[in-house]
Write a protein that holds these residues in place. Structure first.
Motif, PDB file in Angstrom:
ATOM      1  N   GLY A  76      51.036  67.384  29.235  1.00 10.50           N
ATOM      2  CA  GLY A  76      50.713  68.431  30.219  1.00 10.50           C
ATOM      3  C   GLY A  76      50.374  69.135  30.342  1.00 10.50           C
ATOM      4  O   GLY A  76      49.502  69.292  30.845  1.00 10.50           O
ATOM      5  N   GLY A  77      50.278  70.326  29.160  1.00  7.22           N
ATOM      6  CA  GLY A  77      49.698  71.447  28.841  1.00  7.22           C
ATOM      7  C   GLY A  77      48.501  71.073  27.848  1.00  7.22           C
ATOM      8  O   GLY A  77      47.002  71.992  28.773  1.00  7.22           O
TER       9      GLY A  77
ATOM     10  N   VAL B 105      40.663  75.247  40.019  1.00  7.24           N
ATOM     11  CA  VAL B 105      41.942  76.600  39.515  1.00  7.24           C
ATOM     12  C   VAL B 105      41.227  77.370  39.221  1.00  7.24           C
ATOM     13  O   VAL B 105      40.080  77.796  38.240  1.00  7.24           O
ATOM     14  CB  VAL B 105      41.767  75.624  38.451  1.00  7.24           C
ATOM     15  CG1 VAL B 105      40.993  75.716  37.575  1.00  7.24           C
ATOM     16  CG2 VAL B 105      43.656  75.988  37.811  1.00  7.24           C
TER      17      VAL B 105
ATOM     18  N   GLN C  59      46.818  68.543  29.604  1.00  3.78           N
ATOM     19  CA  GLN C  59      45.536  67.892  30.592  1.00  3.78           C
ATOM     20  C   GLN C  59      45.681  69.345  31.415  1.00  3.78           C
ATOM     21  O   GLN C  59      44.639  69.087  32.138  1.00  3.78           O
ATOM     22  CB  GLN C  59      46.864  67.247  31.651  1.00  3.78           C
ATOM     23  CG  GLN C  59      46.629  65.846  31.174  1.00  3.78           C
ATOM     24  CD  GLN C  59      47.664  64.865  31.911  1.00  3.78           C
ATOM     25  OE1 GLN C  59      49.008  64.985  31.903  1.00  3.78           O
ATOM     26  NE2 GLN C  59      47.176  64.407  33.006  1.00  3.78           N
ATOM     27  N   SER C  60      46.114  70.079  31.363  1.00  4.36           N
ATOM     28  CA  SER C  60      46.023  71.603  32.009  1.00  4.36           C
ATOM     29  C   SER C  60      45.180  71.902  31.393  1.00  4.36           C
ATOM     30  O   SER C  60      44.225  72.505  32.669  1.00  4.36           O
ATOM     31  CB  SER C  60      47.269  72.531  32.000  1.00  4.36           C
ATOM     32  OG  SER C  60      47.324  73.635  32.866  1.00  4.36           O
TER      33      SER C  60
ATOM     34  N   SER D  66      47.253  75.439  37.509  1.00  2.00           N
ATOM     35  CA  SER D  66      47.196  73.947  37.237  1.00  2.00           C
ATOM     36  C   SER D  66      48.546  74.488  36.080  1.00  2.00           C
ATOM     37  O   SER D  66      48.414  75.132  35.050  1.00  2.00           O
ATOM     38  CB  SER D  66      46.167  73.427  36.448  1.00  2.00           C
ATOM     39  OG  SER D  66      46.039  72.367  35.250  1.00  2.00           O
ATOM     40  N   VAL D  67      49.416  73.932  36.335  1.00  2.00           N
ATOM     41  CA  VAL D  67      50.518  73.695  35.045  1.00  2.00           C
ATOM     42  C   VAL D  67      51.174  72.335  34.656  1.00  2.00           C
ATOM     43  O   VAL D  67      50.974  71.476  34.462  1.00  2.00           O
ATOM     44  CB  VAL D  67      51.722  74.344  35.869  1.00  2.00           C
ATOM     45  CG1 VAL D  67      53.228  74.966  34.923  1.00  2.00           C
ATOM     46  CG2 VAL D  67      51.617  75.379  36.469  1.00  2.00           C
ATOM     47  N   GLY D  68      51.514  72.694  32.720  1.00  2.00           N
ATOM     48  CA  GLY D  68      51.858  71.367  32.340  1.00  2.00           C
ATOM     49  C   GLY D  68      52.809  71.687  31.107  1.00  2.00           C
ATOM     50  O   GLY D  68      52.265  72.910  30.631  1.00  2.00           O
TER      51      GLY D  68
ATOM     52  N   HIS E  25      51.781  68.710  35.925  1.00  2.00           N
ATOM     53  CA  HIS E  25      51.068  67.438  34.807  1.00  2.00           C
ATOM     54  C   HIS E  25      52.451  67.504  33.892  1.00  2.00           C
ATOM     55  O   HIS E  25      53.362  68.381  33.508  1.00  2.00           O
ATOM     56  CB  HIS E  25      49.956  68.232  34.055  1.00  2.00           C
ATOM     57  CG  HIS E  25      48.996  68.580  34.508  1.00  2.00           C
ATOM     58  ND1 HIS E  25      47.622  67.841  35.098  1.00  2.00           N
ATOM     59  CD2 HIS E  25      48.459  69.724  34.520  1.00  2.00           C
ATOM     60  CE1 HIS E  25      47.136  68.396  36.164  1.00  2.00           C
ATOM     61  NE2 HIS E  25      47.619  69.724  36.281  1.00  2.00           N
TER      62      HIS E  25
ATOM     63  N   THR F  66      44.712  81.926  31.870  1.00  2.00           N
ATOM     64  CA  THR F  66      45.711  81.219  31.197  1.00  2.00           C
ATOM     65  C   THR F  66      46.993  81.459  30.627  1.00  2.00           C
ATOM     66  O   THR F  66      46.930  82.961  30.006  1.00  2.00           O
ATOM     67  CB  THR F  66      44.491  80.873  30.626  1.00  2.00           C
ATOM     68  OG1 THR F  66      43.976  80.353  30.752  1.00  2.00           O
ATOM     69  CG2 THR F  66      45.502  79.460  29.495  1.00  2.00           C
TER      70      THR F  66
ATOM     71  N   ILE G 223      46.111  79.002  34.709  1.00  2.00           N
ATOM     72  CA  ILE G 223      46.201  77.231  34.040  1.00  2.00           C
ATOM     73  C   ILE G 223      47.755  77.974  32.951  1.00  2.00           C
ATOM     74  O   ILE G 223      47.675  78.991  32.543  1.00  2.00           O
ATOM     75  CB  ILE G 223      44.828  77.415  33.125  1.00  2.00           C
ATOM     76  CG1 ILE G 223      43.837  76.956  33.661  1.00  2.00           C
ATOM     77  CG2 ILE G 223      45.556  75.886  32.112  1.00  2.00           C
ATOM     78  CD1 ILE G 223      42.807  76.510  32.597  1.00  2.00           C
TER      79      ILE G 223
ATOM     80  N   SER H 109      49.724  76.358  30.234  1.00  2.00           N
ATOM     81  CA  SER H 109      50.127  75.603  29.014  1.00  2.00           C
ATOM     82  C   SER H 109      51.096  75.663  27.862  1.00  2.00           C
ATOM     83  O   SER H 109      51.176  76.804  26.998  1.00  2.00           O
ATOM     84  CB  SER H 109      48.569  75.193  28.001  1.00  2.00           C
ATOM     85  OG  SER H 109      48.585  74.365  26.819  1.00  2.00           O
TER      86      SER H 109
END
Length: 524
Positions: free
Chosen positions: A240-241, A255, A243-244, A234-236, A139, A460, A258, A260
């Motif tokens: 983006g963090g 997922v 959104q993740s 999921s990486v952001g 993201h 996470t 995660i 973030s």
């Protein structure tokens, strides 16, 4: 004092003949006083600036100051006016070759808007394995495109070039890495600068309000198209963090991990205030305000965009890094002080705004930054949003159905300004009492604990940076503590101190060893 080498760009746009040799600095010479703005008549936002008037110095104790920063803004307006008369609307927002996913199915947005169809720009690196279990969705931050890394079709280095590739933190020997331009953006995905398929006209500010969760729902459509049922991770970073985390909340089954970085679980007042200020500066540019954002066939609000970017840049970096890079050095100490950019830090900010003001759609900045402000993963807002979506789901049955004018324009300004309900002295006194704590260091609110509870079984990584003033490190601590309180026993929390990174919020773009190393270790 030695002047940093990072100011080399200051001289590149200056005609060679106008540069003076100085062993310490490269400088921008100030124009002569004949270029002034004294007694100019008010101009329309769409009209070319009038010829500058010669200053009258007789009877004045001092000459009129020159304002090259305003001269440059007028020159840009004049240039854009000339271009438009010949070649039509400008600018074109693009970042090169990318893939485009088109969804012909309408998308219901969290605040009741409907997109009859939409496009998502995306790029990918690595190879998707046979069972499609090695996909990582990356993201972006607010203004980034899908071009995170170079490709055969677009060899220009991406915004996360060193973080993606064989052996890199996002190792393309192991993973299939996907990056999209967010819904609402201007780099290939549907946003305010796109055409409404119903009217055939550019959306502009008829584009509906959207949320970060809406952006994730659009990404789910792309995953469905690719046949990816569950992401490896999921990486952001930054937005983006956020959104993740939102992706895991929307559908935990999709997922496996995660990441973030420099994000938050809910937007806090400081970041909301900074983004509000940027929007107000932009919206008060006459090119925006006089068209109410429908500027696409006239003049882009480049001056407002430039100032908004300067404000943003202050929040992205600042702090100890700027002390080391710029200190109190001036661009040309031999010249008298000026009200236009004069100190090196001022010229840096001016350059940051100037180079960006026509590269990004002004309305995308407004809509996406507002989506960030609305972000809150607390249970109360999640429940209210779910109910609102149930109430509005009927709008998907008729793409032409529209909200009433009262529904769309229900915001009114209060007759009386906001008044403090609690004095600053009371807040300080409460924090100084035995056992009293600042809000930022207290236990996570129960509403947020309930909101993040669906992630209790999702490993996470939460990473923060001590020098970050936009998303302070306590906000990442809040995420980690909230997840742990909700029962997650697989939370990795890392905080990079100023001894490891001085780059503030932009550390996620620059610190391959710190940020990249932690991500590489977490993903395995």
């Amino acid at each position: 004092m030695s002047i940093p080498k990072t100011v080399g760009w200051l001289a590149r746009s200056i005609p060679r003949a106008s540069r003076k040799t100085n062993p310490r600095v490269r400088h921008i010479p100030l124009p002569q006083p004949s270029r002034c703005l004294h007694n100019q008549t008010k101009k329309s936002a769409q009209a070319a600036p009038q010829p500058r008037q010669e200053p009258a110095f007789s009877g004045s104790s001092n000459p009129q100051l020159s304002f090259p920063c305003l001269d440059n803004a007028e020159d840009r307006t004049r240039e854009l006016t000339g271009r438009r008369s010949l070649s039509g609307p400008e600018p074109t927002y693009t970042t090169g070759e990318h893939q485009t996913f088109h969804s012909a199915e309408p998308l219901l947005l969290d605040w009741g808007g409907v997109l009859p169809s939409f496009d998502i720009a995306w790029e990918a690196w690595g190879t998707l394995n046979a069972d499609k279990s090695n996909a990582i969705l990356l993201h972006t931050g607010l203004s980034a495109s899908s071009h995170a890394h170079s490709t055969e079709a677009n060899k220009k280095p991406g915004w996360w070039e060193k973080f993606i590739g064989p052996g890199a933190p996002l190792d393309t020997n192991k993973y299939f890495v996907i990056c999209t331009n967010v819904l609402g953006g201007c780099y290939g995905s549907t946003g305010p600068s796109s055409r409404d398929p119903i009217s055939g006209k550019i959306y502009a500010t008829s584009f509906p309000i959207l949320t970060l969760s809406d952006m994730v729902r659009a990404q789910f459509r792309l995953m469905d198209f690719m046949g990816i049922d569950k992401l490896y991770a999921s990486v952001g970073c930054s937005m983006g963090g956020m959104q993740s985390l939102a992706l895991g909340i929307l559908d935990t089954e999709r997922v496996g991990r995660i990441v973030s970085v420099s994000g938050c679980a809910r937007s806090h007042p400081y970041s909301i205030a900074m983004r509000h200020t940027q929007r107000q500066v932009l919206m008060n540019d006459p090119a925006w305000s006089q068209t109410r954002g429908n500027f696409y066939e006239t003049m882009p609000p480049h001056q407002g965009m430039k100032l908004a970017r300067q404000i943003a840049t202050i929040t992205y970096r600042s702090g100890p890094e700027w002390e080391k890079r710029f200190g109190r050095a001036r661009a040309d100490p031999s010249k008298p002080p000026a009200l236009c950019p004069d100190f090196l830090i001022e010229t840096y900010l001016d350059h940051a705004g100037e180079k960006w003001c026509l590269e990004y759609d002004a309305n995308s900045l407004l809509y996406i930054s507002k989506a960030m402000d609305l972000f809150d993963l607390g249970r109360t807002l999640q429940d209210a949003t779910a109910q609102r979506r149930r109430d509005n789901v009927g709008r998907l049955g008729d793409q032409l159905q529209r909200q009433s004018l009262d529904e769309m324009c229900s915001l009114t300004l209060p007759e009386q300004p906001y008044e403090e309900q609690e004095s600053s002295a009371d807040i300080m006194a409460a924090a100084s009492k035995p056992g009293g704590q600042p809000m930022s260091s207290g236990p996570p609110p129960e509403d947020l604990v309930k909101g993040l509870a669906p992630l209790r079984d999702v490993p996470t990584l939460v990473l923060g940076v001590a020098s970050d003033i936009l998303f302070p490190a306590w906000q990442q601590r809040e995420i980690a503590e909230t997840l742990r309180k909700g029962g997650n026993r697989s939370v990795t929390h890392v905080e990079l101190g100023e001894d490891r990174s001085l780059f503030g919020h932009d550390t996620f773009l620059l610190d391959l060893e710190g940020v990249g190393g932690e991500i590489h270790q977490f993903l395995g």
